[in-house]
Design a protein around this motif. Sequence first.
Motif, PDB file in Angstrom:
ATOM      1  N   SER A  30      66.509  20.126 -43.390  1.00  0.00           N
ATOM      2  CA  SER A  30      65.844  20.073 -44.690  1.00  0.00           C
ATOM      3  C   SER A  30      65.687  18.607 -45.070  1.00  0.00           C
ATOM      4  CB  SER A  30      66.675  20.796 -45.754  1.00  0.00           C
ATOM      5  OG  SER A  30      66.362  20.287 -47.031  1.00  0.00           O
ATOM      6  N   PRO A  31      64.456  18.103 -45.184  1.00  0.00           N
ATOM      7  CA  PRO A  31      64.270  16.696 -45.530  1.00  0.00           C
ATOM      8  C   PRO A  31      64.944  16.322 -46.855  1.00  0.00           C
ATOM      9  CG  PRO A  31      62.184  17.718 -44.905  1.00  0.00           C
ATOM     10  CD  PRO A  31      63.188  18.822 -45.014  1.00  0.00           C
ATOM     11  N   LEU A  32      64.891  17.234 -47.812  1.00  0.00           N
ATOM     12  CA  LEU A  32      65.493  16.955 -49.115  1.00  0.00           C
ATOM     13  C   LEU A  32      67.020  16.861 -49.004  1.00  0.00           C
ATOM     14  CD1 LEU A  32      65.251  16.661 -52.197  1.00  0.00           C
ATOM     15  CD2 LEU A  32      65.195  19.146 -52.354  1.00  0.00           C
ATOM     16  N   ALA A  33      67.599  17.728 -48.157  1.00  0.00           N
ATOM     17  CA  ALA A  33      69.060  17.724 -48.004  1.00  0.00           C
ATOM     18  C   ALA A  33      69.557  16.397 -47.442  1.00  0.00           C
ATOM     19  CB  ALA A  33      69.492  18.875 -47.098  1.00  0.00           C
ATOM     20  N   ILE A  34      68.755  15.762 -46.603  1.00  0.00           N
ATOM     21  CA  ILE A  34      69.182  14.483 -46.007  1.00  0.00           C
ATOM     22  C   ILE A  34      69.350  13.433 -47.106  1.00  0.00           C
ATOM     23  CG2 ILE A  34      68.503  12.629 -44.422  1.00  0.00           C
ATOM     24  CD1 ILE A  34      66.874  14.873 -42.906  1.00  0.00           C
ATOM     25  N   LYS A  35      68.347  13.346 -47.986  1.00  0.00           N
ATOM     26  CA  LYS A  35      68.421  12.374 -49.088  1.00  0.00           C
ATOM     27  C   LYS A  35      69.583  12.705 -50.027  1.00  0.00           C
ATOM     28  CE  LYS A  35      63.408  11.770 -49.331  1.00  0.00           C
ATOM     29  NZ  LYS A  35      62.239  12.125 -50.119  1.00  0.00           N
ATOM     30  N   THR A  36      69.726  14.002 -50.316  1.00  0.00           N
ATOM     31  CA  THR A  36      70.758  14.433 -51.250  1.00  0.00           C
ATOM     32  C   THR A  36      72.151  14.142 -50.709  1.00  0.00           C
ATOM     33  OG1 THR A  36      69.282  16.235 -51.799  1.00  0.00           O
ATOM     34  CG2 THR A  36      71.519  16.404 -52.598  1.00  0.00           C
ATOM     35  N   THR A  37      72.325  14.371 -49.401  1.00  0.00           N
ATOM     36  CA  THR A  37      73.633  14.170 -48.785  1.00  0.00           C
ATOM     37  C   THR A  37      74.073  12.714 -48.941  1.00  0.00           C
ATOM     38  OG1 THR A  37      73.155  15.951 -47.256  1.00  0.00           O
ATOM     39  CG2 THR A  37      74.923  14.468 -46.624  1.00  0.00           C
ATOM     40  N   ARG A  38      73.142  11.792 -48.779  1.00  0.00           N
ATOM     41  CA  ARG A  38      73.457  10.362 -48.961  1.00  0.00           C
ATOM     42  C   ARG A  38      73.961  10.111 -50.383  1.00  0.00           C
ATOM     43  NH1 ARG A  38      68.173   8.635 -47.269  1.00  0.00           N
ATOM     44  NH2 ARG A  38      68.089   9.218 -45.100  1.00  0.00           N
ATOM     45  N   MET A  39      73.359  10.815 -51.338  1.00  0.00           N
ATOM     46  CA  MET A  39      73.713  10.640 -52.744  1.00  0.00           C
ATOM     47  C   MET A  39      75.150  11.102 -53.012  1.00  0.00           C
ATOM     48  SD  MET A  39      71.993   9.216 -54.907  1.00  0.00           S
ATOM     49  CE  MET A  39      70.396   9.305 -54.154  1.00  0.00           C
ATOM     50  N   TYR A  40      75.564  12.190 -52.379  1.00  0.00           N
ATOM     51  CA  TYR A  40      76.941  12.670 -52.544  1.00  0.00           C
ATOM     52  C   TYR A  40      77.930  11.613 -52.032  1.00  0.00           C
ATOM     53  CZ  TYR A  40      76.198  17.453 -54.173  1.00  0.00           C
ATOM     54  OH  TYR A  40      75.901  18.557 -54.936  1.00  0.00           O
ATOM     55  N   GLU A  41      77.561  10.952 -50.961  1.00  0.00           N
ATOM     56  CA  GLU A  41      78.417   9.914 -50.384  1.00  0.00           C
ATOM     57  C   GLU A  41      78.506   8.717 -51.353  1.00  0.00           C
ATOM     58  OE1 GLU A  41      80.669   9.726 -47.070  1.00  0.00           O
ATOM     59  OE2 GLU A  41      78.762  10.610 -46.500  1.00  0.00           O
ATOM     60  N   THR A  42      77.375   8.400 -51.997  1.00  0.00           N
ATOM     61  CA  THR A  42      77.328   7.268 -52.937  1.00  0.00           C
ATOM     62  C   THR A  42      78.245   7.504 -54.141  1.00  0.00           C
ATOM     63  OG1 THR A  42      75.019   6.972 -52.321  1.00  0.00           O
ATOM     64  CG2 THR A  42      75.727   5.843 -54.320  1.00  0.00           C
ATOM     65  N   TYR A  43      78.286   8.742 -54.611  1.00  0.00           N
ATOM     66  CA  TYR A  43      79.061   9.044 -55.827  1.00  0.00           C
ATOM     67  C   TYR A  43      80.362   9.779 -55.505  1.00  0.00           C
ATOM     68  CZ  TYR A  43      74.967   7.767 -58.640  1.00  0.00           C
ATOM     69  OH  TYR A  43      73.939   7.094 -59.241  1.00  0.00           O
ATOM     70  N   VAL A  44      81.026   9.371 -54.426  1.00  0.00           N
ATOM     71  CA  VAL A  44      82.234  10.082 -53.992  1.00  0.00           C
ATOM     72  C   VAL A  44      83.309  10.104 -55.091  1.00  0.00           C
ATOM     73  CG1 VAL A  44      83.273   8.080 -52.843  1.00  0.00           C
ATOM     74  CG2 VAL A  44      83.786  10.375 -52.014  1.00  0.00           C
ATOM     75  N   ASP A  45      83.316   9.097 -55.967  1.00  0.00           N
ATOM     76  CA  ASP A  45      84.319   9.046 -57.047  1.00  0.00           C
ATOM     77  C   ASP A  45      84.198  10.211 -58.023  1.00  0.00           C
ATOM     78  OD1 ASP A  45      85.345   6.811 -56.010  1.00  0.00           O
ATOM     79  OD2 ASP A  45      84.497   5.418 -57.488  1.00  0.00           O
ATOM     80  N   LEU A  46      83.023  10.844 -58.064  1.00  0.00           N
ATOM     81  CA  LEU A  46      82.841  11.968 -58.997  1.00  0.00           C
ATOM     82  C   LEU A  46      83.220  13.310 -58.355  1.00  0.00           C
ATOM     83  CD1 LEU A  46      79.416  11.024 -60.658  1.00  0.00           C
ATOM     84  CD2 LEU A  46      81.720  10.694 -61.569  1.00  0.00           C
ATOM     85  N   LEU A  47      83.590  13.280 -57.066  1.00  0.00           N
ATOM     86  CA  LEU A  47      83.922  14.537 -56.379  1.00  0.00           C
ATOM     87  C   LEU A  47      85.408  14.877 -56.568  1.00  0.00           C
ATOM     88  CD1 LEU A  47      81.848  13.926 -53.118  1.00  0.00           C
ATOM     89  CD2 LEU A  47      81.140  15.062 -55.237  1.00  0.00           C
ATOM     90  N   ASN A  48      85.822  16.025 -56.042  1.00  0.00           N
ATOM     91  CA  ASN A  48      87.201  16.455 -56.283  1.00  0.00           C
ATOM     92  C   ASN A  48      88.194  15.693 -55.401  1.00  0.00           C
ATOM     93  OD1 ASN A  48      87.110  17.695 -53.778  1.00  0.00           O
ATOM     94  ND2 ASN A  48      86.745  19.748 -54.595  1.00  0.00           N
ATOM     95  N   GLU A  49      89.489  15.929 -55.658  1.00  0.00           N
ATOM     96  CA  GLU A  49      90.540  15.160 -54.973  1.00  0.00           C
ATOM     97  C   GLU A  49      90.515  15.395 -53.468  1.00  0.00           C
ATOM     98  OE1 GLU A  49      92.293  12.779 -56.356  1.00  0.00           O
ATOM     99  OE2 GLU A  49      91.168  13.212 -58.177  1.00  0.00           O
ATOM    100  N   GLU A  50      90.233  16.633 -53.066  1.00  0.00           N
ATOM    101  CA  GLU A  50      90.193  16.961 -51.633  1.00  0.00           C
ATOM    102  C   GLU A  50      89.123  16.117 -50.926  1.00  0.00           C
ATOM    103  OE1 GLU A  50      88.271  20.651 -50.590  1.00  0.00           O
ATOM    104  OE2 GLU A  50      89.733  21.074 -49.007  1.00  0.00           O
ATOM    105  N   ALA A  51      87.947  16.027 -51.555  1.00  0.00           N
ATOM    106  CA  ALA A  51      86.846  15.262 -50.961  1.00  0.00           C
ATOM    107  C   ALA A  51      87.165  13.768 -50.944  1.00  0.00           C
ATOM    108  CB  ALA A  51      85.554  15.522 -51.743  1.00  0.00           C
ATOM    109  N   LYS A  52      87.760  13.278 -52.032  1.00  0.00           N
ATOM    110  CA  LYS A  52      88.081  11.849 -52.105  1.00  0.00           C
ATOM    111  C   LYS A  52      89.125  11.473 -51.036  1.00  0.00           C
ATOM    112  CE  LYS A  52      88.213  11.687 -56.831  1.00  0.00           C
ATOM    113  NZ  LYS A  52      88.433  11.196 -58.176  1.00  0.00           N
ATOM    114  N   ALA A  53      90.143  12.322 -50.882  1.00  0.00           N
ATOM    115  CA  ALA A  53      91.198  12.050 -49.890  1.00  0.00           C
ATOM    116  C   ALA A  53      90.611  12.082 -48.476  1.00  0.00           C
ATOM    117  CB  ALA A  53      92.317  13.081 -50.032  1.00  0.00           C
ATOM    118  N   PHE A  54      89.711  13.029 -48.239  1.00  0.00           N
ATOM    119  CA  PHE A  54      89.079  13.152 -46.914  1.00  0.00           C
ATOM    120  C   PHE A  54      88.244  11.897 -46.625  1.00  0.00           C
ATOM    121  CE2 PHE A  54      86.022  14.449 -43.777  1.00  0.00           C
ATOM    122  CZ  PHE A  54      86.667  15.400 -42.994  1.00  0.00           C
TER     123      PHE A  54
END
Length: 470
Positions: free
Chosen positions: A285-309
């Motif tokens: 999904s072309p849109l998912a590729i762009k979106t996935t990068r965005m999740y990586e950029t804002y890792v501080d807003l994700l949950n503790e499990e994701a931040k620790a990983f």
Amino acid sequence: MKLTCWGAAGTVTGSMHLLETESGRRILVDCGLYYEKKNKDITENNRHFPFNPRGIDAVILTHAHIDHSGNLPNLVNQGFDGKIYCTPPTKDLTGYLLEDSVNIQMAAMDKTTVRKKSHKKIKKNISESLLYSYKHIKQTVEQMEMLDYNQTLSIFDDIEILFVNAGHILGAASVLIKVREENETKTIGFTGDLGNNHSKLMIDPIPLPQPDYLVTEATYGGRFHMTGKDVRDVLLEEIQNTCVNQSGKLIIPAFSVGRTQAIIFTLHQLFVEGRLPNIKIYTDSPLAIKTTRMYETYVDLLNEEAKAFHKKYGELFEFDRLYTLLNPEHSESISLDPEPCVIISAAGMVEGGRIQQHVRTNISNANSTILIAGYCAEGTFGHLLLQGLSHVVINKKERPVLAKVRQTDGFSAHPDHKGLLDYIQKSSGENTEKVIIVHSDPESAAALKDALNPQLHAEVAERGKVYELN
Ligand SMILES: [Zn+2]
């Protein structure tokens, strides 16, 4: 103040709520596209607003999903020139999603009308029929004003807003609006779309600070998520049964924003745990590729499990065995290739997008599995697949359903009935005079209403009804 729900009233799309204060301010909360299957003409259903766009003073955008943001460029095109308040990730994601919505509009256009015209006229016909162009999307993004979570902002002399993390997708917010009227201050809270507790990547939704009036979503009112099984085990079992034991393909329809990232992250966890079989995983999904990068950029807003990983491995989503399909030709060749693999592709309800190709190719293959990983609205192809039919019609051709069709709600981005009740209990207090229920089908809304404390005077929103909140 007065509230009128102009969308997501008895439906789950087209969120758009107009708040009018005594001082004459007109604030719009969300401005989404309405796209129920039974009314397929997206452009005509959304072209006209039931109010004057020039008369709107500001928009508050809860999150980027197109059923909440998708009609903003049309509002701008028709003269709205005020600010659009949202969180920083919502600003970034909305730009991508709005561009994608132009493609959705084109795909949903009345093809027969277009077909009757000459080739030259087709292009003209399409551009004239679209709700908006890229120019309006650019203008919309320029009007966005970012506000971080948990910061209060005075947007007018008499109006303050506060965003709290709704845990639904990256950047999603519930909003508290404080309105000063004469000597009294009243508060109204909009949940926007809420997240599910203990979901992958996202934190649990933060309750609103007990407003006087609460406008809540009810997508899963009256329904309960299946619990008990870790989503890692769910995916592992499907991969083992389909790809390893039967050499088939596991096709997972998933929304590009939110669901795709949760699934890839879960597969990454299995990979680092050494549990992922040696099978190729494709994200398509072309849109998912762009979106996935965005999740990586804002890792501080994700949950503790994701931040620790992320801290431990440096990446949330990238791992060996994960491949990205960039163009439609590559997508088609993988779909036709007999090698067993996992394909994650959009859209989640199997309406539009590259997923259609993968479903079409694999639906009559008894070794393959289609794993529906979320909510499918009635009338969508995903919903049809879940009915257990022996045959389906795709591109006017009847095809036997030989692939297994399975469903998991482990990746749901909304709370179930119990989650909604818990959230509303925490977000309401003695001062809460009314709860207005939006964003659900009528049955779910009624189920939630019946379950709420009568003191909350819950009411299911009616489209266009004016609620006097004094
Ligand atoms: Zn949403």
